[in-house]
Design a protein around this motif. Structure first.
Motif, PDB file in Angstrom:
ATOM      1  N   LEU A  19       0.830  -1.208   0.000  1.00 58.42           N
ATOM      2  CA  LEU A  19       0.000   0.000   0.000  1.00 58.42           C
ATOM      3  C   LEU A  19       0.862   1.255   0.000  1.00 58.42           C
ATOM      4  O   LEU A  19       0.536   2.239  -0.675  1.00 58.42           O
ATOM      5  CB  LEU A  19      -0.947  -0.014   1.201  1.00 58.42           C
ATOM      6  N   ALA A  20       1.969   1.233   0.721  1.00 55.68           N
ATOM      7  CA  ALA A  20       2.895   2.372   0.726  1.00 55.68           C
ATOM      8  C   ALA A  20       3.512   2.562  -0.650  1.00 55.68           C
ATOM      9  O   ALA A  20       3.677   3.699  -1.118  1.00 55.68           O
ATOM     10  CB  ALA A  20       3.982   2.162   1.777  1.00 55.68           C
ATOM     11  N   PHE A  21       3.836   1.462  -1.317  1.00 59.42           N
ATOM     12  CA  PHE A  21       4.436   1.542  -2.648  1.00 59.42           C
ATOM     13  C   PHE A  21       3.513   2.251  -3.632  1.00 59.42           C
ATOM     14  O   PHE A  21       3.965   3.033  -4.469  1.00 59.42           O
ATOM     15  CB  PHE A  21       4.794   0.138  -3.157  1.00 59.42           C
ATOM     16  N   ARG A  22       2.207   1.997  -3.511  1.00 60.88           N
ATOM     17  CA  ARG A  22       1.265   2.672  -4.412  1.00 60.88           C
ATOM     18  C   ARG A  22       1.298   4.183  -4.209  1.00 60.88           C
ATOM     19  O   ARG A  22       1.216   4.942  -5.168  1.00 60.88           O
ATOM     20  CB  ARG A  22      -0.157   2.147  -4.203  1.00 60.88           C
ATOM     21  N   VAL A  23       1.439   4.618  -2.966  1.00 68.32           N
ATOM     22  CA  VAL A  23       1.530   6.051  -2.677  1.00 68.32           C
ATOM     23  C   VAL A  23       2.832   6.617  -3.237  1.00 68.32           C
ATOM     24  O   VAL A  23       2.833   7.670  -3.898  1.00 68.32           O
ATOM     25  CB  VAL A  23       1.435   6.322  -1.158  1.00 68.32           C
ATOM     26  N   SER A  29       5.587   9.692  -9.804  1.00 73.43           N
ATOM     27  CA  SER A  29       5.106   9.963 -11.165  1.00 73.43           C
ATOM     28  C   SER A  29       4.593  11.394 -11.320  1.00 73.43           C
ATOM     29  O   SER A  29       4.699  11.980 -12.386  1.00 73.43           O
ATOM     30  CB  SER A  29       4.015   8.967 -11.565  1.00 73.43           C
ATOM     31  N   GLU A  30       4.065  11.954 -10.236  1.00 78.92           N
ATOM     32  CA  GLU A  30       3.510  13.311 -10.280  1.00 78.92           C
ATOM     33  C   GLU A  30       4.463  14.352  -9.685  1.00 78.92           C
ATOM     34  O   GLU A  30       4.108  15.523  -9.593  1.00 78.92           O
ATOM     35  CB  GLU A  30       2.176  13.344  -9.521  1.00 78.92           C
ATOM     36  N   LYS A  31       5.641  13.878  -9.243  1.00 75.74           N
ATOM     37  CA  LYS A  31       6.639  14.759  -8.622  1.00 75.74           C
ATOM     38  C   LYS A  31       6.049  15.537  -7.441  1.00 75.74           C
ATOM     39  O   LYS A  31       6.196  16.747  -7.323  1.00 75.74           O
ATOM     40  CB  LYS A  31       7.254  15.694  -9.663  1.00 75.74           C
ATOM     41  N   VAL A  32       5.385  14.788  -6.557  1.00 76.97           N
ATOM     42  CA  VAL A  32       4.766  15.344  -5.359  1.00 76.97           C
ATOM     43  C   VAL A  32       5.589  14.880  -4.155  1.00 76.97           C
ATOM     44  O   VAL A  32       5.751  13.682  -3.942  1.00 76.97           O
ATOM     45  CB  VAL A  32       3.301  14.853  -5.217  1.00 76.97           C
ATOM     46  N   GLY A  33       6.101  15.832  -3.380  1.00 80.89           N
ATOM     47  CA  GLY A  33       6.931  15.481  -2.228  1.00 80.89           C
ATOM     48  C   GLY A  33       6.133  15.073  -1.010  1.00 80.89           C
ATOM     49  O   GLY A  33       6.544  14.224  -0.239  1.00 80.89           O
ATOM     50  N   HIS A  41      -7.606  10.712  -6.409  1.00 85.93           N
ATOM     51  CA  HIS A  41      -7.063   9.348  -6.506  1.00 85.93           C
ATOM     52  C   HIS A  41      -5.919   9.165  -5.504  1.00 85.93           C
ATOM     53  O   HIS A  41      -5.824   8.117  -4.840  1.00 85.93           O
ATOM     54  CB  HIS A  41      -6.585   9.056  -7.928  1.00 85.93           C
ATOM     55  N   ALA A  42      -5.063  10.157  -5.373  1.00 86.71           N
ATOM     56  CA  ALA A  42      -3.945  10.067  -4.438  1.00 86.71           C
ATOM     57  C   ALA A  42      -4.445  10.046  -2.998  1.00 86.71           C
ATOM     58  O   ALA A  42      -3.901   9.327  -2.162  1.00 86.71           O
ATOM     59  CB  ALA A  42      -2.983  11.230  -4.649  1.00 86.71           C
ATOM     60  N   GLU A  43      -5.470  10.812  -2.696  1.00 86.38           N
ATOM     61  CA  GLU A  43      -6.040  10.812  -1.351  1.00 86.38           C
ATOM     62  C   GLU A  43      -6.569   9.427  -0.988  1.00 86.38           C
ATOM     63  O   GLU A  43      -6.419   8.981   0.147  1.00 86.38           O
ATOM     64  CB  GLU A  43      -7.145  11.856  -1.244  1.00 86.38           C
ATOM     65  N   VAL A  44      -7.166   8.753  -1.953  1.00 86.42           N
ATOM     66  CA  VAL A  44      -7.668   7.399  -1.719  1.00 86.42           C
ATOM     67  C   VAL A  44      -6.504   6.447  -1.436  1.00 86.42           C
ATOM     68  O   VAL A  44      -6.571   5.627  -0.510  1.00 86.42           O
ATOM     69  CB  VAL A  44      -8.511   6.912  -2.921  1.00 86.42           C
ATOM     70  N   LEU A  45      -5.433   6.556  -2.211  1.00 88.41           N
ATOM     71  CA  LEU A  45      -4.261   5.710  -1.978  1.00 88.41           C
ATOM     72  C   LEU A  45      -3.660   5.965  -0.597  1.00 88.41           C
ATOM     73  O   LEU A  45      -3.310   5.026   0.125  1.00 88.41           O
ATOM     74  CB  LEU A  45      -3.200   5.956  -3.054  1.00 88.41           C
TER      75      LEU A  45
END
Length: 131
Positions: A19-23, A29-33, A41-45
């Motif tokens: 689950l951490a890997f998905r985050v 991929s989105e260059k989000v620190g 979608h990211a909030e769900v992950l």
């Protein structure tokens, strides 16, 4: 020795890493620190991972106490197996439902609560017997 708890702890540990890997994959991929960059979608992950982190430790602690107090191996495997299945169902359901209702999320939560409540009752029973 706590081999049965070790088994389910190991399986839950692998689930947490998955689950951490998905985050991490999203953030790279989105260059989000940090955070979700406002993407649902990211909030769900992130919540899928966080929810596992919230539920797994207490269940494993209760399972360990039950094992150390001598709960029969069959019961330990039944409760541990149901719990791992429940956490998988929850993660799949939360993701597939995009944070909304999904049967997997509902069943996963219900089974998680059931296992935690059952183990809590078992541990309380062992504690009361020892007095």
């Amino acid at each position: 020795m706590a081999q049965i708890t070790g088994l389910y702890g190991g399986l839950c540990g692998l689930l947490i890493i998955a689950l951490a890997f998905r985050v991490v994959r999203f953030r790279r991929s989105e260059k989000v620190g940090l955070g979700s960059a406002g993407k649902h979608h990211a909030e769900v992950l992130i919540r899928s991972h966080a929810n596992a982190i919230e539920y797994i430790p207490i269940a494993l602690l209760l399972l360990l106490v039950a094992e150390l107090n001598g709960l029969a191996h069959g019961w330990l495997h039944l409760l541990g197996g149901i719990f791992v299945l429940a956490r998988l169902l929850h993660a799949i359901g939360l993701t597939a439902g995009r944070g909304g209702y999904h049967p997997g999320r509902f069943i996963g939560t219900a089974l998680s609560w059931l296992v935690i409540a059952a183990l809590a009752a078992v541990d309380i029973g062992f504690a009361l017997q020892g007095q």
